[in-house]
Motif scaffolding. Structure first.
Motif, PDB file in Angstrom:
ATOM      1  N   ARG A 120     -47.721 145.889  16.680  1.00  0.00           N
ATOM      2  CA  ARG A 120     -47.685 145.792  15.207  1.00  0.00           C
ATOM      3  C   ARG A 120     -46.742 144.680  14.762  1.00  0.00           C
ATOM      4  O   ARG A 120     -47.051 143.911  13.846  1.00  0.00           O
ATOM      5  CB  ARG A 120     -47.256 147.134  14.594  1.00  0.00           C
ATOM      6  CG  ARG A 120     -48.369 148.145  14.468  1.00  0.00           C
ATOM      7  CD  ARG A 120     -47.995 149.301  13.549  1.00  0.00           C
ATOM      8  NE  ARG A 120     -46.653 149.812  13.749  1.00  0.00           N
ATOM      9  CZ  ARG A 120     -46.318 150.774  14.615  1.00  0.00           C
ATOM     10  NH1 ARG A 120     -47.241 151.318  15.370  1.00  0.00           N
ATOM     11  NH2 ARG A 120     -45.079 151.181  14.719  1.00  0.00           N
ATOM     12  N   HIS A 121     -45.564 144.622  15.399  1.00  0.00           N
ATOM     13  CA  HIS A 121     -44.557 143.607  15.059  1.00  0.00           C
ATOM     14  C   HIS A 121     -45.136 142.198  15.252  1.00  0.00           C
ATOM     15  O   HIS A 121     -44.976 141.334  14.379  1.00  0.00           O
ATOM     16  CB  HIS A 121     -43.325 143.829  15.941  1.00  0.00           C
ATOM     17  CG  HIS A 121     -42.181 142.914  15.676  1.00  0.00           C
ATOM     18  ND1 HIS A 121     -41.486 142.897  14.493  1.00  0.00           N
ATOM     19  CD2 HIS A 121     -41.593 141.974  16.466  1.00  0.00           C
ATOM     20  CE1 HIS A 121     -40.517 141.999  14.557  1.00  0.00           C
ATOM     21  NE2 HIS A 121     -40.573 141.419  15.746  1.00  0.00           N
ATOM     22  N   LEU A 122     -45.798 141.975  16.376  1.00  0.00           N
ATOM     23  CA  LEU A 122     -46.387 140.660  16.636  1.00  0.00           C
ATOM     24  C   LEU A 122     -47.502 140.347  15.649  1.00  0.00           C
ATOM     25  O   LEU A 122     -47.551 139.254  15.075  1.00  0.00           O
ATOM     26  CB  LEU A 122     -46.918 140.606  18.068  1.00  0.00           C
ATOM     27  CG  LEU A 122     -45.876 140.642  19.187  1.00  0.00           C
ATOM     28  CD1 LEU A 122     -46.559 140.779  20.542  1.00  0.00           C
ATOM     29  CD2 LEU A 122     -44.972 139.426  19.152  1.00  0.00           C
ATOM     30  N   ARG A 123     -48.395 141.308  15.441  1.00  0.00           N
ATOM     31  CA  ARG A 123     -49.513 141.079  14.511  1.00  0.00           C
ATOM     32  C   ARG A 123     -49.025 140.836  13.094  1.00  0.00           C
ATOM     33  O   ARG A 123     -49.562 139.974  12.391  1.00  0.00           O
ATOM     34  CB  ARG A 123     -50.481 142.258  14.557  1.00  0.00           C
ATOM     35  CG  ARG A 123     -51.318 142.269  15.823  1.00  0.00           C
ATOM     36  CD  ARG A 123     -52.277 143.422  15.859  1.00  0.00           C
ATOM     37  NE  ARG A 123     -53.127 143.348  17.048  1.00  0.00           N
ATOM     38  CZ  ARG A 123     -53.821 144.356  17.522  1.00  0.00           C
ATOM     39  NH1 ARG A 123     -53.806 145.531  16.912  1.00  0.00           N
ATOM     40  NH2 ARG A 123     -54.545 144.212  18.613  1.00  0.00           N
TER      41      ARG A 123
ATOM     42  N   ALA B 157     -42.493 135.456  14.432  1.00  0.00           N
ATOM     43  CA  ALA B 157     -43.303 134.318  13.988  1.00  0.00           C
ATOM     44  C   ALA B 157     -43.135 133.158  14.956  1.00  0.00           C
ATOM     45  O   ALA B 157     -42.027 132.843  15.382  1.00  0.00           O
ATOM     46  CB  ALA B 157     -42.900 133.898  12.584  1.00  0.00           C
ATOM     47  N   GLY B 158     -44.250 132.553  15.314  1.00  0.00           N
ATOM     48  CA  GLY B 158     -44.206 131.400  16.197  1.00  0.00           C
ATOM     49  C   GLY B 158     -44.291 131.728  17.675  1.00  0.00           C
ATOM     50  O   GLY B 158     -44.345 130.816  18.498  1.00  0.00           O
ATOM     51  N   LEU B 159     -44.289 132.998  18.017  1.00  0.00           N
ATOM     52  CA  LEU B 159     -44.430 133.351  19.432  1.00  0.00           C
ATOM     53  C   LEU B 159     -45.857 133.062  19.889  1.00  0.00           C
ATOM     54  O   LEU B 159     -46.798 133.090  19.094  1.00  0.00           O
ATOM     55  CB  LEU B 159     -44.094 134.830  19.658  1.00  0.00           C
ATOM     56  CG  LEU B 159     -42.629 135.214  19.520  1.00  0.00           C
ATOM     57  CD1 LEU B 159     -42.449 136.722  19.698  1.00  0.00           C
ATOM     58  CD2 LEU B 159     -41.767 134.461  20.520  1.00  0.00           C
ATOM     59  N   PRO B 160     -46.042 132.813  21.181  1.00  0.00           N
ATOM     60  CA  PRO B 160     -47.390 132.533  21.685  1.00  0.00           C
ATOM     61  C   PRO B 160     -48.238 133.806  21.710  1.00  0.00           C
ATOM     62  O   PRO B 160     -47.704 134.914  21.603  1.00  0.00           O
ATOM     63  CB  PRO B 160     -47.133 132.019  23.108  1.00  0.00           C
ATOM     64  CG  PRO B 160     -45.835 132.631  23.497  1.00  0.00           C
ATOM     65  CD  PRO B 160     -45.028 132.721  22.227  1.00  0.00           C
ATOM     66  N   PRO B 161     -49.545 133.657  21.865  1.00  0.00           N
ATOM     67  CA  PRO B 161     -50.407 134.831  21.966  1.00  0.00           C
ATOM     68  C   PRO B 161     -49.924 135.756  23.083  1.00  0.00           C
ATOM     69  O   PRO B 161     -49.351 135.305  24.074  1.00  0.00           O
ATOM     70  CB  PRO B 161     -51.782 134.235  22.303  1.00  0.00           C
ATOM     71  CG  PRO B 161     -51.726 132.845  21.776  1.00  0.00           C
ATOM     72  CD  PRO B 161     -50.299 132.405  21.951  1.00  0.00           C
ATOM     73  N   ALA B 162     -50.180 137.049  22.891  1.00  0.00           N
ATOM     74  CA  ALA B 162     -49.659 138.042  23.836  1.00  0.00           C
ATOM     75  C   ALA B 162     -50.757 138.990  24.285  1.00  0.00           C
ATOM     76  O   ALA B 162     -51.706 139.257  23.545  1.00  0.00           O
ATOM     77  CB  ALA B 162     -48.534 138.838  23.178  1.00  0.00           C
ATOM     78  N   ILE B 163     -50.591 139.480  25.495  1.00  0.00           N
ATOM     79  CA  ILE B 163     -51.406 140.574  26.011  1.00  0.00           C
ATOM     80  C   ILE B 163     -50.444 141.717  26.277  1.00  0.00           C
ATOM     81  O   ILE B 163     -49.461 141.562  27.013  1.00  0.00           O
ATOM     82  CB  ILE B 163     -52.144 140.179  27.299  1.00  0.00           C
ATOM     83  CG1 ILE B 163     -53.086 139.009  27.031  1.00  0.00           C
ATOM     84  CG2 ILE B 163     -52.900 141.380  27.868  1.00  0.00           C
ATOM     85  CD1 ILE B 163     -53.681 138.396  28.281  1.00  0.00           C
TER      86      ILE B 163
ATOM     87  N   ALA C  80     -46.461 139.384  12.271  1.00  0.00           N
ATOM     88  CA  ALA C  80     -45.908 138.025  12.220  1.00  0.00           C
ATOM     89  C   ALA C  80     -46.983 136.967  12.418  1.00  0.00           C
ATOM     90  O   ALA C  80     -46.680 135.775  12.478  1.00  0.00           O
ATOM     91  CB  ALA C  80     -44.827 137.878  13.293  1.00  0.00           C
ATOM     92  N   GLY C  81     -48.238 137.393  12.536  1.00  0.00           N
ATOM     93  CA  GLY C  81     -49.329 136.441  12.695  1.00  0.00           C
ATOM     94  C   GLY C  81     -49.607 136.013  14.120  1.00  0.00           C
ATOM     95  O   GLY C  81     -50.341 135.057  14.356  1.00  0.00           O
ATOM     96  N   VAL C  82     -49.019 136.724  15.077  1.00  0.00           N
ATOM     97  CA  VAL C  82     -49.237 136.400  16.489  1.00  0.00           C
ATOM     98  C   VAL C  82     -50.537 137.057  16.956  1.00  0.00           C
ATOM     99  O   VAL C  82     -50.785 138.230  16.665  1.00  0.00           O
ATOM    100  CB  VAL C  82     -48.049 136.899  17.355  1.00  0.00           C
ATOM    101  CG1 VAL C  82     -48.310 136.655  18.833  1.00  0.00           C
ATOM    102  CG2 VAL C  82     -46.749 136.233  16.904  1.00  0.00           C
TER     103      VAL C  82
END
Length: 124
Positions: free
Chosen positions: A79-82, A55-61, A84-86
């Motif tokens: 999946r982990h990033l998504r 949570a709170g990480l910047p957008p990722a590619i 968390a709402g990233v």
């Protein structure tokens, strides 16, 4: 992230592992590379970011290759990033091997994949 690993301890994790060994990167290669790092605790989130809160990480590619032992980790990272709402852009290059980004200029499909990656970076 270009087909990178997000877990230092690959043996104890429950990932599908459909490509545990490929001609471009074998399980033995991964062990060799990891042997060059001092990893006192493979569960430390600094070497296994998949285990850290996202949570709170910047957008990722994130880009993965279909024939890559690290592909399943890449998908798990997405999946982990998504979860968390990233915001994540995932480029899953299903017909390519680990290291394809260094094969542009040699393999037409790698050229196209690198162009897609560059376009995603420019759009970010």
């Amino acid at each position: 992230m270009i087909h990178g690993g997000v877990l230092a301890d690959k043996k104890g994790m429950n990932l599908p592992g459909s490509n545990l060994s490929t001609p471009a990167l074998t399980a033995k290669d991964i062990d060799w590379f990891q042997g060059h790092y001092r990893i006192p605790d493979p569960l430390d989130v600094r070497v296994s970011p998949l285990l850290a809160p996202a949570a709170g990480l910047p957008p990722a590619i994130v880009t993965t290759a279909g024939f890559d032992p690290l592909r399943d980790e890449g998908e798990a990272w997405v999946r982990h990033l998504r979860d968390a709402g990233v915001a994540v852009t995932w480029l899953d290059e299903g017909t390519l091997v680990h290291g394809y980004a260094q094969m542009d200029g040699v393999i037409p499909a790698a050229d196209a994949a690198v162009r897609r990656l560059v376009a995603a970076l420019k759009a970010a």
